[in-house]
Design a protein around this motif. Structure first.
Motif, PDB file in Angstrom:
ATOM      1  N   GLN A 182      -2.250  -0.717  28.666  1.00 46.24           N
ATOM      2  CA  GLN A 182      -2.679   0.629  28.297  1.00 46.24           C
ATOM      3  C   GLN A 182      -3.116   0.690  26.841  1.00 46.24           C
ATOM      4  N   ARG A 183      -2.301   0.135  25.942  1.00 44.23           N
ATOM      5  CA  ARG A 183      -2.623   0.213  24.522  1.00 44.23           C
ATOM      6  C   ARG A 183      -3.837  -0.639  24.179  1.00 44.23           C
ATOM      7  N   LYS A 184      -4.035  -1.738  24.870  1.00 45.83           N
ATOM      8  CA  LYS A 184      -5.232  -2.552  24.654  1.00 45.83           C
ATOM      9  C   LYS A 184      -6.471  -1.746  25.037  1.00 45.83           C
ATOM     10  N   ARG A 185      -6.398  -1.050  26.147  1.00 44.55           N
ATOM     11  CA  ARG A 185      -7.525  -0.225  26.580  1.00 44.55           C
ATOM     12  C   ARG A 185      -7.787   0.906  25.589  1.00 44.55           C
ATOM     13  N   TRP A 186      -6.718   1.548  25.111  1.00 48.14           N
ATOM     14  CA  TRP A 186      -6.878   2.616  24.126  1.00 48.14           C
ATOM     15  C   TRP A 186      -7.565   2.105  22.860  1.00 48.14           C
ATOM     16  N   HIS A 187      -7.175   0.902  22.431  1.00 48.19           N
ATOM     17  CA  HIS A 187      -7.738   0.377  21.187  1.00 48.19           C
ATOM     18  C   HIS A 187      -9.217   0.031  21.355  1.00 48.19           C
ATOM     19  N   LEU A 188      -9.569  -0.534  22.502  1.00 50.21           N
ATOM     20  CA  LEU A 188     -10.975  -0.823  22.769  1.00 50.21           C
ATOM     21  C   LEU A 188     -11.786   0.469  22.848  1.00 50.21           C
ATOM     22  N   GLY A 189     -11.212   1.493  23.483  1.00 48.07           N
ATOM     23  CA  GLY A 189     -11.888   2.783  23.560  1.00 48.07           C
ATOM     24  C   GLY A 189     -12.085   3.402  22.186  1.00 48.07           C
ATOM     25  N   LEU A 190     -11.077   3.256  21.313  1.00 49.35           N
ATOM     26  CA  LEU A 190     -11.199   3.742  19.942  1.00 49.35           C
ATOM     27  C   LEU A 190     -12.347   3.049  19.225  1.00 49.35           C
ATOM     28  N   PHE A 191     -12.414   1.726  19.355  1.00 51.90           N
ATOM     29  CA  PHE A 191     -13.495   0.974  18.709  1.00 51.90           C
ATOM     30  C   PHE A 191     -14.857   1.419  19.226  1.00 51.90           C
ATOM     31  N   GLN A 192     -14.986   1.555  20.546  1.00 55.37           N
ATOM     32  CA  GLN A 192     -16.274   1.942  21.121  1.00 55.37           C
ATOM     33  C   GLN A 192     -16.722   3.312  20.625  1.00 55.37           C
ATOM     34  N   SER A 193     -15.780   4.258  20.547  1.00 56.98           N
ATOM     35  CA  SER A 193     -16.123   5.609  20.100  1.00 56.98           C
ATOM     36  C   SER A 193     -16.543   5.617  18.640  1.00 56.98           C
ATOM     37  N   MET A 194     -15.795   4.913  17.794  1.00 57.69           N
ATOM     38  CA  MET A 194     -16.099   4.922  16.372  1.00 57.69           C
ATOM     39  C   MET A 194     -17.400   4.168  16.067  1.00 57.69           C
ATOM     40  N   TRP A 195     -17.639   3.103  16.805  1.00 57.64           N
ATOM     41  CA  TRP A 195     -18.884   2.357  16.592  1.00 57.64           C
ATOM     42  C   TRP A 195     -20.093   3.166  17.052  1.00 57.64           C
TER      43      TRP A 195
END
Length: 358
Positions: free
Chosen positions: A209-222
Motif C-alpha cells: 500500500q505505501r509503495k503504491r502511495w509513494h509512486l502515486g505521489l511522485f506521479q502527481s508531483m511530476w
C-alpha cells in the motif's frame, strides 16, 4: 435490481458501459453500472458522468460513513459557494463495532500493525491537514471519503487513470486549473466528517500500500511540476508543494542517507555514540508525544471511550511506531521505484477483513 436502458453523457472520457441496473427503496434510487474494465479512476469517471446532482461523493468499498458524516462534510459547501472539494477524516475500523453508522464499541485493534496505523492516522489527520486547510493549501483528499463539485471536476478533466494516486492527482489538478484560470475556489478539510475504513493487518500488505502511495505521489508531483517555486500558485507552491516534495517524496532518501552516513561515522569513530543515542531517544519521545496527543485528542473530540488497557497499549506502541515501523516504511518508500516502469499501474492485492457491523 432491474436492468434499464439509460443514456449516459460521457463528459469525462471513460470505458464504455455494458449494463445498467437500478433499484428503488424508501424513495432512494440505487444505480449499478457495469462497464469495460479500466481501473478505479476510470470507474470513478463513469460515476461522475452518471450522477445527476451538482455534488458527488467518492468512497472506497471497504469504508463505512459515520452517521453524521454527510451533514458535516457538506457544511463547508453551504457556508461558501466557492468550495469545490471537501475531504473527510479517515479512521481505521479494525476491531471497531458499528451500528447504522454509530460506534457502539471502540477499541484498538488486536493486530499490532493495524494498531500502530491508528496512531499514525490520527497524527496525520490532526496535524498537516488542519494546517493546509487554513490557507487553502490541501493537496490531497483521501479516496476513501471526499466530496467534490461536479462541474469543477469535469472542467479539470476528471480522474487520471494513468496514475496510481488518482485521489491526490485530482486535487492537485483542481488547484492547477483554478489558479491558472484565475478562478475563485476553496478546497476544505472537514475534520469531524469521519469515515471508518479498513487498514492492512499484514506487514506485506502495508508495504504494498505505501509503495503504491509513494509512486502515486511522485506521479502527481511530476505531472504538475509547474507548481514548483511558481509565484502564481502562492502558498500552494511555496508551502504545500515543497512540503510534499521534501517531507513526503524525498524524505525516505534523506533518512536512508542519514542512517548510512551515521553507520559509516560510527565505523570510523567520527561520532559520539552516547550523544547520538540520546538524540535518537529525544526524537522518539517527541514523536511519541505527538502521536499520543493526536490519539487522545481525537478520542475526546468525537466522544469515544477508550479502555485503560487500550490506553496502555497506545502508550507502549507509540515509540515503536515512530521509530521501528516508520523506518520500515522509509525503506519501502525509498525502494518504491525499483521496477517502476514495469509495474507503475499495478496496485497488487491486499487482504481485507469484514467490517464489524451490527
Amino acid at each position: 435490481m432491474k436492468p434499464i436502458r439509460r443514456p449516459i453523457q460521457r463528459q469525462i472520457k471513460c470505458r464504455p458501459v455494458e449494463f445498467i441496473y437500478e433499484a428503488k427503496a424508501d424513495n432512494v434510487s440505487l444505480t449499478l453500472i457495469r462497464k469495460k474494465n479500466g481501473g478505479k479512476a476510470d470507474s470513478l469517471n463513469m460515476g461522475i458522468n452518471a450522477c445527476v446532482y451538482p455534488y458527488f461523493i467518492c468512497m472506497d468499498a471497504d469504508s463505512v460513513l459515520q452517521y453524521d458524516s454527510l451533514s458535516k462534510i457538506v457544511k463547508p459547501v453551504l457556508e461558501d459557494e466557492n468550495v469545490i472539494a471537501v475531504g473527510g477524516a479517515i479512521r481505521p475500523s479494525n476491531s471497531v463495532e458499528l451500528n447504522r453508522g454509530r460506534v457502539i464499541h471502540y477499541k484498538l485493534p488486536e493486530n499490532i500493525i493495524a494498531c500502530m496505523q491508528v496512531l499514525e492516522y490520527d497524527r496525520s489527520f490532526l496535524a498537516s491537514r488542519i494546517l493546509f486547510d487554513k490557507f487553502n493549501g490541501s493537496l490531497i483528499i483521501s479516496g476513501a471519503f471526499g466530496l467534490f463539485k461536479k462541474e469543477a471536476v469535469i472542467a479539470a478533466g476528471g480522474y487520471d487513470p494513468t496514475t496510481m494516486g488518482e485521489d491526490m492527482e485530482l486535487v492537485v489538478k483542481l488547484h492547477d486549473y483554478y489558479i491558472s484560470n484565475d478562478l475563485p475556489y476553496h478546497i476544505r478539510y472537514a475534520t469531524d466528517a469521519i469515515c471508518w475504513s479498513q487498514v492492512p493487518e499484514r506487514l506485506r500488505d502495508l508495504c504494498r500500500q505505501r509503495k503504491r502511495w509513494h509512486l502515486g505521489l511522485f506521479q502527481s508531483m511530476w505531472k504538475h511540476r509547474v507548481m514548483l517555486a511558481n509565484p502564481k500558485f502562492g502558498l500552494v507552491s511555496f508551502v504545500s508543494y515543497f512540503y510534499f516534495l521534501i517531507y513526503e517524496l524525498l524524505s525516505p532518501f534523506i533518512e536512508v542517507f542519514g542512517v548510512v552516513t551515521t553507520l559509516i561515522a560510527i565505523a570510523v569513530d567520527l561520532i559520539n555514540v552516547p550523544f547520538m543515542l540520546l538524540f535518537f531517544l529525544i526524537y522518539a519521545v517527541f514523536g511519541a508525544i505527538l502521536s499520543l496527543t493526536a490519539f487522545f485528542a481525537r478520542i475526546q473530540t468525537i466522544d469515544l471511550e477508550v479502555s485503560f488497557k487500550d490506553a496502555l497499549k497506545a502508550m507502549s506502541l507509540c515509540a515503536f511506531e515512530i521509530s521501528v515501523l516508520r523506518f520500515i516504511m522509509v525503506c519501502v518508500r525509498a525502494t518504491a521505484f525499483f521496477g517502476y516502469k514495469k509495474k507503475k499501474l499495478r496496485w497488487g492485492s491486499i487482504e481485507r477483513k469484514k467490517i464489524n457491523l451490527q
